[in-house]
Design a protein around this motif. Structure first.
Motif, PDB file in Angstrom:
ATOM      1  N   LEU A 272       0.813  -1.180  -0.094  1.00 20.69           N
ATOM      2  CA  LEU A 272       0.045  -0.089  -0.103  1.00 20.69           C
ATOM      3  C   LEU A 272       0.740   1.183   0.117  1.00 20.69           C
ATOM      4  O   LEU A 272       0.409   2.201  -0.501  1.00 20.69           O
ATOM      5  CB  LEU A 272      -0.950  -0.139   1.272  1.00 20.69           C
ATOM      6  N   GLY A 273       2.049   1.032   0.602  1.00 20.18           N
ATOM      7  CA  GLY A 273       2.850   2.384   0.319  1.00 20.18           C
ATOM      8  C   GLY A 273       3.314   2.719  -1.013  1.00 20.18           C
ATOM      9  O   GLY A 273       3.562   3.853  -1.221  1.00 20.18           O
ATOM     10  N   ASN A 274       3.233   1.952  -1.744  1.00 22.76           N
ATOM     11  CA  ASN A 274       3.479   2.244  -3.237  1.00 22.76           C
ATOM     12  C   ASN A 274       2.549   3.041  -3.827  1.00 22.76           C
ATOM     13  O   ASN A 274       2.717   3.848  -4.765  1.00 22.76           O
ATOM     14  CB  ASN A 274       3.842   0.939  -4.019  1.00 22.76           C
ATOM     15  N   ILE A 275       1.372   2.834  -3.128  1.00 28.15           N
ATOM     16  CA  ILE A 275       0.149   3.495  -3.866  1.00 28.15           C
ATOM     17  C   ILE A 275      -0.264   5.018  -3.171  1.00 28.15           C
ATOM     18  O   ILE A 275      -0.292   6.060  -3.787  1.00 28.15           O
ATOM     19  CB  ILE A 275      -1.154   2.729  -3.734  1.00 28.15           C
ATOM     20  N   TRP A 276      -0.007   4.929  -1.702  1.00 26.25           N
ATOM     21  CA  TRP A 276      -0.263   6.171  -1.206  1.00 26.25           C
ATOM     22  C   TRP A 276       0.735   6.833  -0.471  1.00 26.25           C
ATOM     23  O   TRP A 276       0.570   8.093  -0.157  1.00 26.25           O
ATOM     24  CB  TRP A 276      -1.345   5.925  -0.003  1.00 26.25           C
ATOM     25  N   ARG A 277       1.899   6.428  -0.232  1.00 29.00           N
ATOM     26  CA  ARG A 277       3.110   7.024   0.092  1.00 29.00           C
ATOM     27  C   ARG A 277       4.218   7.545  -0.694  1.00 29.00           C
ATOM     28  O   ARG A 277       4.392   8.798  -0.650  1.00 29.00           O
ATOM     29  CB  ARG A 277       3.585   5.950   1.372  1.00 29.00           C
ATOM     30  N   PHE A 278       4.600   6.889  -1.610  1.00 28.76           N
ATOM     31  CA  PHE A 278       5.683   7.283  -2.622  1.00 28.76           C
ATOM     32  C   PHE A 278       5.339   8.388  -3.462  1.00 28.76           C
ATOM     33  O   PHE A 278       5.675   9.438  -3.650  1.00 28.76           O
ATOM     34  CB  PHE A 278       5.878   6.155  -3.608  1.00 28.76           C
ATOM     35  N   PRO A 279       3.788   8.496  -4.065  1.00 24.51           N
ATOM     36  CA  PRO A 279       3.493   9.547  -4.784  1.00 24.51           C
ATOM     37  C   PRO A 279       3.486  10.938  -4.006  1.00 24.51           C
ATOM     38  O   PRO A 279       3.811  11.981  -4.483  1.00 24.51           O
ATOM     39  CB  PRO A 279       2.068   9.260  -5.307  1.00 24.51           C
ATOM     40  N   TYR A 280       2.950  11.017  -2.750  1.00 29.13           N
ATOM     41  CA  TYR A 280       3.089  12.117  -1.784  1.00 29.13           C
ATOM     42  C   TYR A 280       4.504  12.470  -1.565  1.00 29.13           C
ATOM     43  O   TYR A 280       4.867  13.774  -1.524  1.00 29.13           O
ATOM     44  CB  TYR A 280       2.385  11.687  -0.616  1.00 29.13           C
ATOM     45  N   LEU A 281       5.299  11.512  -1.204  1.00 33.64           N
ATOM     46  CA  LEU A 281       6.747  12.042  -1.042  1.00 33.64           C
ATOM     47  C   LEU A 281       7.419  12.401  -2.255  1.00 33.64           C
ATOM     48  O   LEU A 281       8.180  13.475  -2.190  1.00 33.64           O
ATOM     49  CB  LEU A 281       7.643  10.773  -0.526  1.00 33.64           C
TER      50      LEU A 281
ATOM     51  N   ALA B  53      14.170   9.398   0.716  1.00 29.44           N
ATOM     52  CA  ALA B  53      14.241   8.505  -0.342  1.00 29.44           C
ATOM     53  C   ALA B  53      14.845   6.991   0.112  1.00 29.44           C
ATOM     54  O   ALA B  53      14.464   6.065  -0.321  1.00 29.44           O
ATOM     55  CB  ALA B  53      15.481   9.149  -1.419  1.00 29.44           C
ATOM     56  N   ALA B  54      15.905   7.119   1.099  1.00 29.49           N
ATOM     57  CA  ALA B  54      16.336   5.949   1.632  1.00 29.49           C
ATOM     58  C   ALA B  54      15.297   5.443   2.461  1.00 29.49           C
ATOM     59  O   ALA B  54      15.310   4.210   2.346  1.00 29.49           O
ATOM     60  CB  ALA B  54      17.633   6.453   2.536  1.00 29.49           C
ATOM     61  N   THR B  55      14.464   6.122   3.251  1.00 28.51           N
ATOM     62  CA  THR B  55      13.601   5.434   3.942  1.00 28.51           C
ATOM     63  C   THR B  55      12.403   4.573   3.233  1.00 28.51           C
ATOM     64  O   THR B  55      11.999   3.601   3.434  1.00 28.51           O
ATOM     65  CB  THR B  55      13.050   6.494   4.984  1.00 28.51           C
ATOM     66  N   GLN B  56      11.856   5.305   2.231  1.00 28.24           N
ATOM     67  CA  GLN B  56      10.999   4.879   1.279  1.00 28.24           C
ATOM     68  C   GLN B  56      11.353   3.510   0.634  1.00 28.24           C
ATOM     69  O   GLN B  56      10.693   2.428   0.406  1.00 28.24           O
ATOM     70  CB  GLN B  56      10.480   6.038   0.174  1.00 28.24           C
TER      71      GLN B  56
ATOM     72  N   PHE C   1      13.784   1.509   1.626  1.00 24.94           N
ATOM     73  CA  PHE C   1      14.119   0.538   2.452  1.00 24.94           C
ATOM     74  C   PHE C   1      12.723  -0.250   2.976  1.00 24.94           C
ATOM     75  O   PHE C   1      12.439  -1.514   2.875  1.00 24.94           O
ATOM     76  CB  PHE C   1      14.774   1.131   3.810  1.00 24.94           C
ATOM     77  N   TYR C   2      11.588   0.426   3.167  1.00 20.56           N
ATOM     78  CA  TYR C   2      10.330   0.073   3.784  1.00 20.56           C
ATOM     79  C   TYR C   2       9.590  -0.245   2.620  1.00 20.56           C
ATOM     80  O   TYR C   2       8.849  -1.517   2.557  1.00 20.56           O
ATOM     81  CB  TYR C   2       9.605   1.269   4.475  1.00 20.56           C
ATOM     82  N   SER C   3       9.732  -0.160   1.310  1.00 18.44           N
ATOM     83  CA  SER C   3       8.838  -0.398   0.232  1.00 18.44           C
ATOM     84  C   SER C   3       9.260  -1.769  -0.080  1.00 18.44           C
ATOM     85  O   SER C   3       8.403  -2.387  -0.539  1.00 18.44           O
ATOM     86  CB  SER C   3       8.890   0.520  -0.728  1.00 18.44           C
ATOM     87  N   LEU C   4      10.315  -2.155   0.079  1.00 21.19           N
ATOM     88  CA  LEU C   4      10.825  -3.560  -0.272  1.00 21.19           C
ATOM     89  C   LEU C   4      10.595  -4.344   0.769  1.00 21.19           C
ATOM     90  O   LEU C   4      11.316  -5.792   0.690  1.00 21.19           O
ATOM     91  CB  LEU C   4      12.355  -3.667  -0.666  1.00 21.19           C
ATOM     92  N   SER C   5      10.152  -3.885   1.655  1.00 21.39           N
ATOM     93  CA  SER C   5       9.937  -4.883   3.036  1.00 21.39           C
ATOM     94  C   SER C   5      11.024  -5.587   3.662  1.00 21.39           C
ATOM     95  O   SER C   5      11.236  -6.852   3.976  1.00 21.39           O
ATOM     96  CB  SER C   5       8.765  -6.127   2.928  1.00 21.39           C
ATOM     97  N   ILE C   6      12.162  -4.754   3.786  1.00 23.45           N
ATOM     98  CA  ILE C   6      13.433  -5.450   4.378  1.00 23.45           C
ATOM     99  C   ILE C   6      13.548  -5.540   5.636  1.00 23.45           C
ATOM    100  O   ILE C   6      12.972  -4.620   6.386  1.00 23.45           O
ATOM    101  CB  ILE C   6      14.762  -4.583   3.728  1.00 23.45           C
ATOM    102  N   GLY C   7      13.886  -6.761   6.371  1.00 22.34           N
ATOM    103  CA  GLY C   7      14.094  -6.788   7.504  1.00 22.34           C
ATOM    104  C   GLY C   7      12.712  -7.283   8.645  1.00 22.34           C
ATOM    105  O   GLY C   7      12.622  -7.250   9.616  1.00 22.34           O
ATOM    106  N   TRP C   8      11.635  -7.761   7.643  1.00 19.95           N
ATOM    107  CA  TRP C   8      10.398  -8.292   8.032  1.00 19.95           C
ATOM    108  C   TRP C   8      10.516  -9.677   8.101  1.00 19.95           C
ATOM    109  O   TRP C   8       9.760 -10.464   8.585  1.00 19.95           O
ATOM    110  CB  TRP C   8       9.277  -7.896   7.136  1.00 19.95           C
TER     111      TRP C   8
END
Length: 703
Positions: free
Chosen positions: A56-65, A304-307, A309-316
């Protein structure tokens, strides 16, 4: 005779029923690993991994960032961070999981002292799965509500204490008296005397007062919102049904759930760019309104680094889990590029679809586009539904949009549940091997019950609180420990005590780091080469640089920055009470404390002196090896493992190969003259240590 025949048939059916139930339902005859099972095809793995990464972050977080951080200029730091952090970490986790065919807990048999990192990953996934299920329930509710014409959020509802309006209320301060629609002698109110009172839009009113029935704060829990509870139940049932046979059933479902979002995004994009005002929205997103001066701001690079990192679900733990079901010789190196680049491309494409329609909405309302853009929940459930309600055949577009959110959320939820079930199956195979369906239903039921507080009237506050404390900087800590464990401890030279460097010697410090850079990660790299074949030294040079220096340094910088700029989470201007923040901190501390708790527990169970216990727990356990005997080769043969465990073999990393010479030069660190040779070879790389200006030799005896 009839009685005997009846007994025979009954016994025959019972035998086959028992045989069927004793077999593992998620293993097929053609699987390479007949105990754990494998993906039915490479396509199913790729679609599942892409579906997991594209959330969902690809849909609602990346465009806003992107809009917030300079438009198209933001793509420069985003793709730079993707190359230096996203792809290397995704490659590392995929290789680690595929090599041993184990989940994120058993995978730490490679470094037993850090097994708490795996436990922490599973706990994060468990907690995030609770509220992710709730977000899927929101999407289901809005999808069902879209089967109405007109859409229920297209106009204001007659509710008590409502300040809903399609236009903001403008007052004019005339001699201390507020007057609406003021005109006098064909003149308008001076801008200095104009007061604009913000009003709730119809979509915002529907979200707060109907869908959520939101209370005033976390203190006011209120009753369960039953339409959300039913949607949450439906979401749990869908997930359980899709995972009833593990990857064998979810692998078939993702053929639809992982591809359908792209169909919807393309449909919305084509419809959006044909609307009046769409160009203005795209210009703000990634067009001529891009602000290249934003690249000089550190906050843009941090976002950019945070997005990434989180969008690829690293560390989960999900990347490791999905890769653990691959065939041993699968080329996960190519997979890492395909998945990460697809994930990035999806984010960019979704931004065009979102902002083209928001641009039309801004044009329709005659307001600047920044007035209609919102972040995260506000974008998905307020701004975009409001924009869709202005289109012809609005229910159709709304159904497509929320069905897309549903499928995107389900793919990520599938992987989250799979992480939990895989860890339990790996830990207790004798108990759960033939009861996977029951285990999946049990986990889905528990997640449903734990999610009920998130569908009360204060539910959105709980979702925001958990997201802020669990899915934030905690993952950075776990990822940093993961890199340290895999590269610096597991992938190190097998025995550093043979490396004798005096700190008083001139090139000692440079020598140490050069030695670490050249030899670091040897064991892990050899593991990867067992799966994808031998690679050149130059091939591994970039990955060593990322794993040992660039990526961990960036994670440390982002982590420190996140902690320094840490703000208490809030929702829509409502601050959480102190007890709520205390609950969030307790969850965070609990997850992080799992690492030292597990480490201390293992130290207490180990034998020998404290130093011997520490050394043994920093070395691979006897159970660490490729899952199947045919893949273990000489490096992980039973004899080699027994010798290693009894410390009768010399470490293979004590011998270094330098393939850039015509004849391979091997340096045995146990021999003083070879160490002397290494010093001279190191000095030849003046571009790495320019401060070394004189020849130096060492004749120190090894310990």
């Amino acid at each position: 005779m009839i009685k005997v025949y009846f007994i025979y048939v009954t016994s025959y059916k019972f035998y086959h029923w028992k045989l069927f139930n004793d077999q593992d339902p998620h293993v097929d005859k053609g699987d390479e690993n007949t105990e754990r099972g494998n993906w039915a095809s490479k396509r199913e793995y790729m679609l599942s991994t892409i579906g997991y990464a594209v959330g969902l972050g690809n849909i609602w977080r990346f465009p806003y960032l992107t809009y917030k951080n300079g438009g198209g200029a933001f793509l420069i730091p985003y793709f730079v961070m993707l190359v230096v952090t996203g792809i290397p970490l995704f490659f590392l986790e995929s290789a680690f999981g595929q090599f041993c065919s184990q989940g994120p807990i058993n995978i730490w048999r490679s470094v037993p002292i850090l097994q708490g990192v795996g436990v922490g990953m599973v706990m994060v996934t468990l907690i995030v799965s609770i509220y992710y299920n709730v977000i899927i329930a929101y999407s289901l509710y809005y999808m069902f509500a879209s089967f109405q014409f007109p859409l229920p959020w297209s106009s204001c509802l007659s509710l008590p204490d409502s300040n809903c309006s399609t236009t903001p209320q403008v007052y004019c301060n005339v001699s201390g008296v507020l007057v609406t629609n003021w005109t006098q002698e064909n003149s308008t109110c001076p801008s200095s005397d104009t007061i604009t009172v913000p009003m709730q839009s119809p979509s915002e009113q529907y979200w707060d007062r109907v869908a959520l029935q939101r209370s005033s704060g976390l203190d006011e829990t209120g009753p369960v919102v039953w339409h959300l509870a039913l949607c949450l139940l439906l979401s749990s049932l869908i997930v359980a049904a899709a995972l009833i046979r593990g990857i064998k059933s979810s692998g078939k479902v993702v053929y639809f759930t992982a591809t359908f979002p792209y169909v919807v995004i393309l449909i919305l994009l084509i419809r959006g760019v044909t609307l009046e005002g769409a160009r203005d929205g795209i210009e703000f997103y990634i067009g001529s309104q891009s602000n290249l001066t934003k690249l000089t701001e550190a906050q843009v690079w941090k976002d950019a680094a945070t997005q990434t990192f989180y969008s690829l679900s690293i560390g989960w733990g999900g990347v490791m889990t999905l890769a653990s079901y691959n065939n041993f010789h699968n080329n996960m190196f190519k997979d890492a590029f395909v998945v990460t680049l697809t994930n990035a491309g999806t984010s960019v494409l979704a931004g065009f679809a979102i902002f083209s329609i928001l641009g039309h909405m801004a044009h329709f309302q005659q307001v600047p586009i920044e007035k209609v853009v919102k972040a995260e929940f506000g974008l998905a459930f307020i701004a975009y539904p409001d924009a869709l309600s202005k289109l012809p055949i609005s229910p159709l577009w709304s159904i497509l949009f929320f069905f897309m959110l549903l499928t995107v959320g389900l793919d990520s939820q599938f992987a989250g549940i799979e992480v939990i079930t895989t860890c339990l199956l790996d830990a207790f195979p004798q108990i759960f091997k033939s009861k996977r369906a029951l285990l999946t239903v049990a986990i889905s039921s528990v997640l449903y019950l734990l999610g009920l507080p998130c569908v009360t009237r204060a539910g959105i506050y709980w979702v925001t609180l958990i997201d802020g404390f669990v899915a934030g900087w905690v993952l950075l800590v776990l990822a940093l420990l993961e890199i340290i464990g895999v590269c610096y401890i597991y992938g190190k030279c097998d025995n550093w005590r043979y490396v004798h460097i005096k700190v008083t010697e001139v090139p000692a410090v440079y020598m140490f780091f050069f030695f670490l850079f050249i030899t670091g990660g040897n064991r892990f790299i050899k593991d990867i080469e067992m799966m994808i074949g031998k690679k050149s030294f130059l091939f591994w040079l970039w990955w060593r640089a990322c794993w040992f220096f660039i990526t961990p340094c960036l994670i440390v910088v982002i982590l420190i920055w996140s902690l320094v700029s840490l703000e208490s989470p809030s929702y829509s201007g409502v601050q959480f009470p102190e007890w709520g923040l205390a609950v969030g901190w307790c969850i965070t501390v609990f997850i992080l404390l799992l690492v030292p708790i597990v480490a201390v527990y293992k130290l207490m169970k180990a034998e020998g002196s404290p130093w011997k216990r520490l050394k043994s727990l920093c070395s691979p356990a006897e159970e660490w090896h490729p899952y199947l005997d045919i893949h273990r080769g000489e490096r992980y043969s039973e004899q080699r493992i027994r010798l290693r465990m009894s410390h009768k073999t010399e470490p293979e990393a004590n011998v270094l190969a330098f393939p850039w010479f015509s004849n391979h030069v091997y340096v045995n660190l146990l021999q003083p003259h070879h160490r002397l040779q290494l010093y001279y070879m190191f000095a030849s790389f003046s571009f790495l240590c320019r401060t070394i200006g004189h020849n130096h030799s060492s004749h120190a005896e090894p310990e």
